[in-house]
Scaffold this motif. Structure first.
Motif, PDB file in Angstrom:
ATOM      1  N   SER A 171       0.844  -1.190   0.000  1.00 29.51           N
ATOM      2  CA  SER A 171       0.000   0.000   0.000  1.00 29.51           C
ATOM      3  C   SER A 171       0.877   1.237   0.000  1.00 29.51           C
ATOM      4  O   SER A 171       1.277   1.743   1.022  1.00 29.51           O
ATOM      5  CB  SER A 171      -0.914   0.000   1.220  1.00 29.51           C
ATOM      6  OG  SER A 171      -0.134  -0.115   2.388  1.00 29.51           O
ATOM      7  N   ARG A 172       1.224   1.682  -1.162  1.00 31.68           N
ATOM      8  CA  ARG A 172       1.974   2.926  -1.271  1.00 31.68           C
ATOM      9  C   ARG A 172       0.982   4.014  -1.615  1.00 31.68           C
ATOM     10  O   ARG A 172       0.213   3.881  -2.554  1.00 31.68           O
ATOM     11  CB  ARG A 172       2.999   2.817  -2.402  1.00 31.68           C
ATOM     12  CG  ARG A 172       4.176   1.930  -2.058  1.00 31.68           C
ATOM     13  CD  ARG A 172       5.034   1.737  -3.281  1.00 31.68           C
ATOM     14  NE  ARG A 172       6.181   2.600  -3.291  1.00 31.68           N
ATOM     15  CZ  ARG A 172       6.838   2.954  -4.380  1.00 31.68           C
ATOM     16  NH1 ARG A 172       6.407   2.555  -5.544  1.00 31.68           N
ATOM     17  NH2 ARG A 172       7.892   3.716  -4.314  1.00 31.68           N
ATOM     18  N   ASN A 173       1.027   5.042  -0.817  1.00 32.85           N
ATOM     19  CA  ASN A 173       0.145   6.148  -1.133  1.00 32.85           C
ATOM     20  C   ASN A 173       0.709   6.972  -2.262  1.00 32.85           C
ATOM     21  O   ASN A 173       1.904   7.075  -2.436  1.00 32.85           O
ATOM     22  CB  ASN A 173      -0.022   7.029   0.108  1.00 32.85           C
ATOM     23  CG  ASN A 173      -0.875   6.336   1.144  1.00 32.85           C
ATOM     24  OD1 ASN A 173      -1.896   5.752   0.821  1.00 32.85           O
ATOM     25  ND2 ASN A 173      -0.434   6.376   2.379  1.00 32.85           N
ATOM     26  N   SER A 174      -0.178   7.562  -3.005  1.00 32.90           N
ATOM     27  CA  SER A 174       0.253   8.424  -4.094  1.00 32.90           C
ATOM     28  C   SER A 174      -0.430   9.762  -3.910  1.00 32.90           C
ATOM     29  O   SER A 174      -1.625   9.825  -3.630  1.00 32.90           O
ATOM     30  CB  SER A 174      -0.133   7.769  -5.425  1.00 32.90           C
ATOM     31  OG  SER A 174       0.039   8.679  -6.470  1.00 32.90           O
ATOM     32  N   ALA A 175       0.347  10.808  -4.056  1.00 34.18           N
ATOM     33  CA  ALA A 175      -0.215  12.147  -3.893  1.00 34.18           C
ATOM     34  C   ALA A 175       0.373  13.057  -4.959  1.00 34.18           C
ATOM     35  O   ALA A 175       1.413  12.758  -5.541  1.00 34.18           O
ATOM     36  CB  ALA A 175       0.112  12.694  -2.506  1.00 34.18           C
ATOM     37  N   PRO A 185      -4.174  13.577  -2.044  1.00 33.14           N
ATOM     38  CA  PRO A 185      -4.090  12.187  -2.513  1.00 33.14           C
ATOM     39  C   PRO A 185      -4.517  12.100  -3.978  1.00 33.14           C
ATOM     40  O   PRO A 185      -5.483  12.739  -4.379  1.00 33.14           O
ATOM     41  CB  PRO A 185      -5.081  11.441  -1.619  1.00 33.14           C
ATOM     42  CG  PRO A 185      -5.339  12.333  -0.456  1.00 33.14           C
ATOM     43  CD  PRO A 185      -5.108  13.720  -0.922  1.00 33.14           C
ATOM     44  N   THR A 186      -3.795  11.340  -4.740  1.00 31.86           N
ATOM     45  CA  THR A 186      -4.061  11.249  -6.174  1.00 31.86           C
ATOM     46  C   THR A 186      -5.498  10.906  -6.534  1.00 31.86           C
ATOM     47  O   THR A 186      -6.036  11.474  -7.493  1.00 31.86           O
ATOM     48  CB  THR A 186      -3.095  10.237  -6.819  1.00 31.86           C
ATOM     49  OG1 THR A 186      -1.771  10.582  -6.455  1.00 31.86           O
ATOM     50  CG2 THR A 186      -3.215  10.251  -8.322  1.00 31.86           C
ATOM     51  N   HIS A 218       5.165   9.203  -4.906  1.00 30.98           N
ATOM     52  CA  HIS A 218       4.785   7.931  -4.288  1.00 30.98           C
ATOM     53  C   HIS A 218       5.297   7.920  -2.867  1.00 30.98           C
ATOM     54  O   HIS A 218       6.471   8.199  -2.634  1.00 30.98           O
ATOM     55  CB  HIS A 218       5.374   6.767  -5.076  1.00 30.98           C
ATOM     56  CG  HIS A 218       4.747   6.628  -6.416  1.00 30.98           C
ATOM     57  ND1 HIS A 218       3.463   6.159  -6.581  1.00 30.98           N
ATOM     58  CD2 HIS A 218       5.189   6.944  -7.650  1.00 30.98           C
ATOM     59  CE1 HIS A 218       3.170   6.185  -7.863  1.00 30.98           C
ATOM     60  NE2 HIS A 218       4.194   6.650  -8.529  1.00 30.98           N
ATOM     61  N   PRO A 255       4.434   4.436   3.840  1.00 27.45           N
ATOM     62  CA  PRO A 255       3.860   4.845   5.130  1.00 27.45           C
ATOM     63  C   PRO A 255       4.890   5.455   6.089  1.00 27.45           C
ATOM     64  O   PRO A 255       4.563   6.384   6.825  1.00 27.45           O
ATOM     65  CB  PRO A 255       3.307   3.535   5.699  1.00 27.45           C
ATOM     66  CG  PRO A 255       2.999   2.713   4.510  1.00 27.45           C
ATOM     67  CD  PRO A 255       4.033   3.078   3.478  1.00 27.45           C
ATOM     68  N   GLN A 274      -3.448  15.879   6.825  1.00 28.26           N
ATOM     69  CA  GLN A 274      -3.415  14.569   7.466  1.00 28.26           C
ATOM     70  C   GLN A 274      -2.008  14.168   7.864  1.00 28.26           C
ATOM     71  O   GLN A 274      -1.803  13.496   8.852  1.00 28.26           O
ATOM     72  CB  GLN A 274      -4.075  13.478   6.611  1.00 28.26           C
ATOM     73  CG  GLN A 274      -3.823  13.529   5.134  1.00 28.26           C
ATOM     74  CD  GLN A 274      -4.446  12.319   4.450  1.00 28.26           C
ATOM     75  OE1 GLN A 274      -4.282  11.207   4.915  1.00 28.26           O
ATOM     76  NE2 GLN A 274      -5.137  12.548   3.348  1.00 28.26           N
TER      77      GLN A 274
END
Lengths: 161, 222
Positions: B72-76, B89-90, B173, B176, B195
């Motif tokens: 779970s890589r966040n993307s923004a 967030p993307t 990318h 966490p 956040q």
């Protein structure tokens, strides 16, 4: 349902994938003196000593080949006293999975007293696949040996590889 | 019946896609990689002795705790409004549009609500994020790079909003462990919608949360 496939000699077998904790490579085993036939030794699984049963040795009397495709399937089994313990099953060619309907496995009517862990069979274009119930695998001499030595397996002392 | 034996010759290199493509199975499989003969041959590669030393390495690795892969890589998408670097967030981002005229409407107070803009034929509400968050405007000398001005079109639960930005950094990318809690020193207005913080190329970027942002913006319209 998802199954993990493996070979015993030329024949294919299936293990319920949801029962598999992890599949690890065929690591070096520490031998267990006076172990019954089929118990190949023990190994350090994530910091815990786990016994390993060689399925090929157990069912065919021939040890599993030392290849990259021979792997150890880590499962749970209920030991004496009802406690859940880890067990490693050395299986050849444990490299594929199969998703199929359980109803494709048909009882063949031959319940072997000596091998209660062998279940119904599925006919696949490449040949039959027999369901192996690992819960029934540990019985008789192996079960007694594992419970007698349970304390040594409970310790988290790492094995020197 | 044994599993499919690998063919004595590598058929993919002879009649397959790596050869002259004359294999009739190609009509069904299109590419050799979809053919069971090819995949069986690949699996067969594993049917060879364990190389010396490798087993030792594997044994050692098996004794170590399991490496759980962070899938779970966040993307923004990071952008700059005045002097502040922010990100969203993307999934909240619909489009990075070219800057275009925003038609202000009469009888609406200036400030947060900038007006309406035409983005791909849709009339879109434009707000000033800088004004909403109370960000200081940079002196005009510093905002010379107008070529980088963009209109960011964002969405949340079906709602659309656009806001001008001075610069867009692009998608980032995030793992966490890169995300830091917003510090107490950050302006209260920004903190309510932030956040977390993360560092990217010497900038400390505040990752905004779409939900509170939209909720607050909605409240300010009514």
């Amino acid at each position: 349902m998802l199954f993990l496939l493996f070979h015993l000699g030329p024949d294919r077998y299936a293990l319920q994938a949801s029962h598999v904790i992890e599949v690890v490579p065929l690591v070096t085993l520490k031998s267990l003196p006076h172990a019954p036939a089929g118990v190949a030794g023990m190994f350090n699984y994530r910091g815990q000593l786990v016994p390993a049963v060689d399925l090929s040795q157990l069912t065919l009397g021939v040890p599993a080949a030392q290849c990259l495709s021979t792997r150890i399937i880590v499962v749970n089994y209920t030991g004496a006293g009802g406690t859940d313990r880890l067990l490693g099953l050395i299986a050849e060619k444990a490299t594929e999975t199969l998703r199929t309907d359980v109803r494709n496995f048909v009882a063949h009517g031959l319940k072997l007293r000596s091998a209660p862990y062998l279940g119904p069979v599925m006919l696949d274009p490449q040949g039959p696949i027999q369901w192996l119930d690992e819960k029934q695998l540990v019985s008789g001499p192996i079960s007694r040996f594992l419970s007698a030595n349970a304390e040594s397996f409970d310790s988290s002392a790492a094995v020197q590889a | 019946m044994p599993a499919a034996q690998a063919p004595p010759t590598a058929c993919w290199a002879q009649v397959g896609v790596y050869g002259d493509s004359s294999c009739p199975e190609l009509q069904r499989f299109v590419h050799c990689r979809n053919c069971s003969v090819y995949s069986a041959a690949g699996l067969d590669l594993l049917n060879r002795p364990i190389p010396a030393g490798y087993q030792h390495e594997l044994t050692h690795e098996c004794g170590r705790p399991r490496q759980v892969r962070q899938s779970s890589r966040n993307s923004a998408v990071a952008f700059r409004v005045s002097a502040e670097w922010l990100a969203l967030p993307t999934p909240a981002l619909l489009e990075i549009a070219e800057y275009r005229p925003i038609r202000s409407l009469p009888h609406r107070r200036q400030g947060i609500f900038l007006g309406l803009a035409n983005i791909r034929g849709e009339v879109t509400l434009c707000v000033s994020l800088g004004h909403f968050l109370g960000l200081e405007k940079l002196p005009s000398r510093e905002s010379l790079r107008r070529a980088y001005h963009r209109l960011l079109l964002i969405t949340h639960e079906g709602q659309r909003l656009a806001f001008p930005v001075d610069e867009v950094h692009g998608p980032v990318h995030l793992l966490p462990e890169q995300l830091l809690p917003p510090p107490a020193t950050i302006a209260r207005s920004v903190r309510s919608y932030t956040q977390s913080l993360f560092r990217s190329e010497q900038h400390l970027i505040g990752l905004l949360a779409p939900r509170p942002l939209f909720e607050a913006l909605n409240r300010s319209f009514t």
